[in-house]
Design an enzyme around this catalytic site. Structure first.
Site, PDB file in Angstrom:
ATOM      1  N   ARG A 150      -8.438  19.071  12.843  1.00  0.00           N
ATOM      2  CA  ARG A 150      -8.440  20.490  13.194  1.00  0.00           C
ATOM      3  C   ARG A 150      -9.771  21.105  12.759  1.00  0.00           C
ATOM      4  NH1 ARG A 150      -3.528  19.240  10.632  1.00  0.00           N
ATOM      5  NH2 ARG A 150      -1.673  19.499  11.958  1.00  0.00           N
ATOM      6  N   LYS A 174      -2.516  20.757   6.784  1.00  0.00           N
ATOM      7  CA  LYS A 174      -1.568  21.851   6.607  1.00  0.00           C
ATOM      8  C   LYS A 174      -0.598  21.532   5.474  1.00  0.00           C
ATOM      9  CE  LYS A 174      -1.498  23.730  11.296  1.00  0.00           C
ATOM     10  NZ  LYS A 174      -0.639  24.045  12.469  1.00  0.00           N
ATOM     11  N   HIS A 245     -10.005  22.572  19.513  1.00  0.00           N
ATOM     12  CA  HIS A 245      -8.671  22.022  19.736  1.00  0.00           C
ATOM     13  C   HIS A 245      -8.638  21.175  21.006  1.00  0.00           C
ATOM     14  CE1 HIS A 245      -4.404  21.582  19.183  1.00  0.00           C
ATOM     15  NE2 HIS A 245      -4.180  21.975  20.418  1.00  0.00           N
ATOM     16  N   ARG A 248      -9.749  17.845  19.939  1.00  0.00           N
ATOM     17  CA  ARG A 248      -8.643  17.188  19.225  1.00  0.00           C
ATOM     18  C   ARG A 248      -7.623  16.643  20.231  1.00  0.00           C
ATOM     19  NH1 ARG A 248      -5.463  17.281  14.414  1.00  0.00           N
ATOM     20  NH2 ARG A 248      -3.310  17.984  14.660  1.00  0.00           N
ATOM     21  N   HIS A 271       0.320  15.355  11.818  1.00  0.00           N
ATOM     22  CA  HIS A 271       1.522  16.095  12.199  1.00  0.00           C
ATOM     23  C   HIS A 271       2.667  15.734  11.268  1.00  0.00           C
ATOM     24  CE1 HIS A 271       0.016  16.536  16.614  1.00  0.00           C
ATOM     25  NE2 HIS A 271      -0.389  17.525  15.854  1.00  0.00           N
ATOM     26  N   TYR A 280       1.153  15.299  23.265  1.00  0.00           N
ATOM     27  CA  TYR A 280      -0.074  14.626  23.667  1.00  0.00           C
ATOM     28  C   TYR A 280       0.178  13.416  24.557  1.00  0.00           C
ATOM     29  CZ  TYR A 280      -2.375  17.470  20.144  1.00  0.00           C
ATOM     30  OH  TYR A 280      -2.846  18.531  19.419  1.00  0.00           O
TER      31      TYR A 280
END
Length: 304
Positions: A150, A174, A245, A248, A271, A280
């Site tokens: 990211r 994250k 993004h 990515r 993730h 994706y």
């Protein structure tokens, strides 16, 4: 008159920041959503947490829908108020949790633009890498596409996060989750060129350990990184305009097209849920047909 509901939201924000470790972006979004909810609740005469029930929650969300909020916004606001009522229930400020009765609006996944593999190669092979800024911009593009990180993760990288011997980079994602991501040869080479001949020219006493620097020597900001991507793509021309993004997304798509399994892509992208990675998997129909022809015993047309 004291608004105990607003005080509870402020306390919930401190809880998210200190105990849940949510990102600043998520924190701002949730607190903004709950401020709107508090304003609506006060308008209908509710200022105490104990007075909340499913009726007022649904009425507020219905008003959001009537105001034309997007499905993504409705889904986030539903998540925010559900997290808030769950927190109130756990703190015994609500006897029952009305948020459990809320359905979650289906959020449409609008996939960003994606480069073809030829487009990606053309972009990275034609970027003007002259001077410190050029070396930095090429390294930024190579790392974004080569690792799928990211933009916030890219800007948070420090020099010591690189392991040049193993060609990996340590990424803080994250929720404070740390992962190690492989760094391909072109990306590793671009970063080494930047560290050798680019970063020293931009570094100041305020640069600290930041891997990527802005024009004034401070840590590169995500807004600047986005501008770099858009600008460099526009200079190349004839390929879709996209941001970090999109790079990515392109990286994930090309990994899957190359035969990577979904779990590996999930690990690389950072993730928490495999369901997130599944967006994706829009591999082209032609590739699916090719895989079927090669793998299925009756995938190839035979003469009768």
């Amino acid at each position: 008159m004291t608004n105990a509901l607003e005080d509870a939201v402020a306390e919930f924000g401190r809880h998210l920041r200190a105990e849940r470790g949510v990102s600043p972006h998520t924190l701002r979004a949730y607190l903004g959503d709950l401020a709107d909810f508090c304003a609506y609740a006060a308008h209908v005469g509710l200022v105490e947490p104990a007075a909340l029930d499913i009726t007022v929650l649904r009425a507020w969300l219905a008003r959001q829908h009537a105001l034309g909020r997007s499905r993504a916004t409705l889904a986030r606001r539903t998540a925010a108020v559900r997290a808030f009522t769950r927190h109130l229930h756990r703190r015994r400020l609500l006897e029952n949790d009305p948020g459990l009765l809320l359905g979650t609006p289906q959020r449409r996944r609008d996939l960003p633009a994606v480069l073809t593999q030829d487009d990606a190669a053309h972009l990275l092979d034609t970027v003007d890498a002259e001077g410190p800024v050029g070396l930095r911009d090429l390294a930024v593009l190579e790392v974004l596409y080569g690792t799928g990180v990211r933009v916030s993760e890219l800007c948070g990288l420090d020099v010591d996060d690189l392991d040049t011997g193993r060609r990996t980079v340590r990424v803080l994602g994250k929720g404070g989750r740390e992962r190690t991501v492989p760094l391909g040869e072109p990306a590793a080479r671009a970063v080494q060129d930047w560290l050798r001949a680019g970063r020293p020219a931009l570094a100041t006493e305020n640069s600290g350990p930041a891997l990527f620097l802005g024009a004034r020597g401070g840590r590169l900001h995500p807004t600047s990184a986005r501008r770099i991507v858009h600008t460099r793509i526009s200079e190349v021309g004839q390929i879709p305009d996209l941001g970090p993004h999109g790079l990515r997304h392109s990286a994930a798509t090309h990994l899957l097209e190359g035969g990577a399994d979904l779990r590996s892509v999930q690990e690389i992208l950072g993730h928490a849920s495999l369901q997130t990675t599944q967006i994706y998997t829009h591999v082209s129909a032609e590739r699916l047909r090719q895989v079927h022809r090669q793998a299925h015993p009756r995938g190839t047309r035979r003469e009768l």
